[in-house]
Design a protein around this motif. Structure first.
Motif, PDB file in Angstrom:
ATOM      1  N   ARG A   2       0.838  -1.198   0.000  1.00 23.01           N
ATOM      2  CA  ARG A   2       0.000   0.000   0.000  1.00 23.01           C
ATOM      3  C   ARG A   2       0.870   1.244   0.000  1.00 23.01           C
ATOM      4  O   ARG A   2       1.907   1.293   0.644  1.00 23.01           O
ATOM      5  CB  ARG A   2      -0.878   0.018   1.242  1.00 23.01           C
ATOM      6  CG  ARG A   2      -1.979  -0.971   1.152  1.00 23.01           C
ATOM      7  CD  ARG A   2      -2.964  -0.886   2.265  1.00 23.01           C
ATOM      8  NE  ARG A   2      -2.566  -0.051   3.390  1.00 23.01           N
ATOM      9  CZ  ARG A   2      -3.259   0.056   4.489  1.00 23.01           C
ATOM     10  NH1 ARG A   2      -4.357  -0.627   4.631  1.00 23.01           N
ATOM     11  NH2 ARG A   2      -2.860   0.822   5.461  1.00 23.01           N
ATOM     12  N   ARG A   3       0.426   2.272  -0.714  1.00 20.47           N
ATOM     13  CA  ARG A   3       1.162   3.526  -0.807  1.00 20.47           C
ATOM     14  C   ARG A   3       0.520   4.619   0.043  1.00 20.47           C
ATOM     15  O   ARG A   3       1.159   5.601   0.365  1.00 20.47           O
ATOM     16  CB  ARG A   3       1.233   3.983  -2.262  1.00 20.47           C
ATOM     17  CG  ARG A   3       1.825   2.954  -3.201  1.00 20.47           C
ATOM     18  CD  ARG A   3       3.311   2.917  -3.240  1.00 20.47           C
ATOM     19  NE  ARG A   3       3.811   4.193  -3.687  1.00 20.47           N
ATOM     20  CZ  ARG A   3       4.934   4.740  -3.250  1.00 20.47           C
ATOM     21  NH1 ARG A   3       5.680   4.104  -2.395  1.00 20.47           N
ATOM     22  NH2 ARG A   3       5.330   5.910  -3.674  1.00 20.47           N
ATOM     23  N   LEU A   4      -0.772   4.447   0.390  1.00 24.40           N
ATOM     24  CA  LEU A   4      -1.476   5.407   1.232  1.00 24.40           C
ATOM     25  C   LEU A   4      -1.972   4.695   2.483  1.00 24.40           C
ATOM     26  O   LEU A   4      -2.526   3.603   2.405  1.00 24.40           O
ATOM     27  CB  LEU A   4      -2.667   6.014   0.487  1.00 24.40           C
ATOM     28  CG  LEU A   4      -2.347   6.875  -0.722  1.00 24.40           C
ATOM     29  CD1 LEU A   4      -3.630   7.227  -1.468  1.00 24.40           C
ATOM     30  CD2 LEU A   4      -1.618   8.134  -0.306  1.00 24.40           C
ATOM     31  N   ALA A  10      -0.631   4.652   9.889  1.00 22.93           N
ATOM     32  CA  ALA A  10       0.662   5.335   9.897  1.00 22.93           C
ATOM     33  C   ALA A  10       1.218   5.388  11.316  1.00 22.93           C
ATOM     34  O   ALA A  10       2.414   5.173  11.524  1.00 22.93           O
ATOM     35  CB  ALA A  10       0.525   6.740   9.318  1.00 22.93           C
ATOM     36  N   ALA A  11       0.356   5.660  12.287  1.00 21.81           N
ATOM     37  CA  ALA A  11       0.798   5.676  13.685  1.00 21.81           C
ATOM     38  C   ALA A  11       1.324   4.308  14.083  1.00 21.81           C
ATOM     39  O   ALA A  11       2.370   4.205  14.735  1.00 21.81           O
ATOM     40  CB  ALA A  11      -0.360   6.092  14.593  1.00 21.81           C
ATOM     41  N   VAL A  33      -2.315  13.793   2.816  1.00 26.85           N
ATOM     42  CA  VAL A  33      -3.058  14.222   1.632  1.00 26.85           C
ATOM     43  C   VAL A  33      -4.531  13.955   1.900  1.00 26.85           C
ATOM     44  O   VAL A  33      -4.888  13.154   2.754  1.00 26.85           O
ATOM     45  CB  VAL A  33      -2.599  13.465   0.355  1.00 26.85           C
ATOM     46  CG1 VAL A  33      -1.154  13.787   0.039  1.00 26.85           C
ATOM     47  CG2 VAL A  33      -2.798  11.969   0.488  1.00 26.85           C
ATOM     48  N   ARG A  34      -5.381  14.648   1.149  1.00 29.41           N
ATOM     49  CA  ARG A  34      -6.814  14.433   1.267  1.00 29.41           C
ATOM     50  C   ARG A  34      -7.304  13.668   0.054  1.00 29.41           C
ATOM     51  O   ARG A  34      -6.963  14.008  -1.081  1.00 29.41           O
ATOM     52  CB  ARG A  34      -7.546  15.770   1.305  1.00 29.41           C
ATOM     53  CG  ARG A  34      -7.257  16.541   2.560  1.00 29.41           C
ATOM     54  CD  ARG A  34      -8.265  16.546   3.417  1.00 29.41           C
ATOM     55  NE  ARG A  34      -9.038  17.399   4.149  1.00 29.41           N
ATOM     56  CZ  ARG A  34      -9.832  16.890   5.071  1.00 29.41           C
ATOM     57  NH1 ARG A  34      -9.917  15.618   5.247  1.00 29.41           N
ATOM     58  NH2 ARG A  34     -10.548  17.675   5.801  1.00 29.41           N
ATOM     59  N   VAL A  35      -8.085  12.640   0.298  1.00 36.06           N
ATOM     60  CA  VAL A  35      -8.755  11.893  -0.759  1.00 36.06           C
ATOM     61  C   VAL A  35     -10.220  11.883  -0.362  1.00 36.06           C
ATOM     62  O   VAL A  35     -10.609  11.173   0.571  1.00 36.06           O
ATOM     63  CB  VAL A  35      -8.197  10.457  -0.896  1.00 36.06           C
ATOM     64  CG1 VAL A  35      -8.956   9.701  -1.969  1.00 36.06           C
ATOM     65  CG2 VAL A  35      -6.698  10.480  -1.186  1.00 36.06           C
ATOM     66  N   VAL A  41      -1.875   9.221   4.740  1.00 37.77           N
ATOM     67  CA  VAL A  41      -0.443   9.489   4.829  1.00 37.77           C
ATOM     68  C   VAL A  41       0.266   8.627   3.788  1.00 37.77           C
ATOM     69  O   VAL A  41       0.303   7.399   3.921  1.00 37.77           O
ATOM     70  CB  VAL A  41       0.096   9.171   6.239  1.00 37.77           C
ATOM     71  CG1 VAL A  41       1.567   9.554   6.347  1.00 37.77           C
ATOM     72  CG2 VAL A  41      -0.724   9.863   7.312  1.00 37.77           C
ATOM     73  N   PRO A  42       0.839   9.258   2.744  1.00 41.97           N
ATOM     74  CA  PRO A  42       1.604   8.483   1.767  1.00 41.97           C
ATOM     75  C   PRO A  42       2.855   7.884   2.413  1.00 41.97           C
ATOM     76  O   PRO A  42       3.423   8.464   3.345  1.00 41.97           O
ATOM     77  CB  PRO A  42       2.002   9.519   0.706  1.00 41.97           C
ATOM     78  CG  PRO A  42       1.018  10.625   0.865  1.00 41.97           C
ATOM     79  CD  PRO A  42       0.691  10.651   2.330  1.00 41.97           C
ATOM     80  N   THR A  43       3.276   6.757   1.906  1.00 41.92           N
ATOM     81  CA  THR A  43       4.457   6.074   2.434  1.00 41.92           C
ATOM     82  C   THR A  43       5.664   6.997   2.462  1.00 41.92           C
ATOM     83  O   THR A  43       6.422   7.006   3.437  1.00 41.92           O
ATOM     84  CB  THR A  43       4.764   4.817   1.592  1.00 41.92           C
ATOM     85  OG1 THR A  43       3.617   3.964   1.627  1.00 41.92           O
ATOM     86  CG2 THR A  43       5.961   4.072   2.116  1.00 41.92           C
ATOM     87  N   GLU A  44       5.850   7.794   1.407  1.00 38.24           N
ATOM     88  CA  GLU A  44       7.023   8.674   1.372  1.00 38.24           C
ATOM     89  C   GLU A  44       6.964   9.748   2.454  1.00 38.24           C
ATOM     90  O   GLU A  44       8.009  10.199   2.934  1.00 38.24           O
ATOM     91  CB  GLU A  44       7.252   9.296  -0.007  1.00 38.24           C
ATOM     92  CG  GLU A  44       6.093  10.086  -0.532  1.00 38.24           C
ATOM     93  CD  GLU A  44       5.162   9.268  -1.422  1.00 38.24           C
ATOM     94  OE1 GLU A  44       4.471   9.885  -2.233  1.00 38.24           O
ATOM     95  OE2 GLU A  44       5.106   8.032  -1.310  1.00 38.24           O
TER      96      GLU A  44
END
Length: 60
Positions: A2-4, A10-11, A33-35, A41-44
């Motif tokens: 997954r990228r997002l 993410a926590a 980012v908002r979707v 939270v993107p991986t990067e």
């Protein structure tokens, strides 16, 4: 892979509680980012946050 990630995921990846993740987001340290209505939270951005923590630790 997954990228997002949700803020909660993410926590988990970062090893702290959801409330800490939201606090870091509010302070602008962990970017998102908002979707639609979701905040993700993107991986990067997770990687960028870890690098920020490393730089802070080296400066201390």
């Amino acid at each position: 892979m997954r990228r997002l990630h949700s803020v909660e995921d993410a926590a988990y990846v970062l090893g702290f509680e959801r409330t800490t993740a939201w606090q870091e987001i509010r302070m602008g340290r962990l970017r998102t980012v908002r979707v639609g209505r979701r905040r993700l939270v993107p991986t990067e951005y997770i990687d960028d946050y870890v690098e920020l923590l490393k730089r802070e630790a080296e400066a201390a």
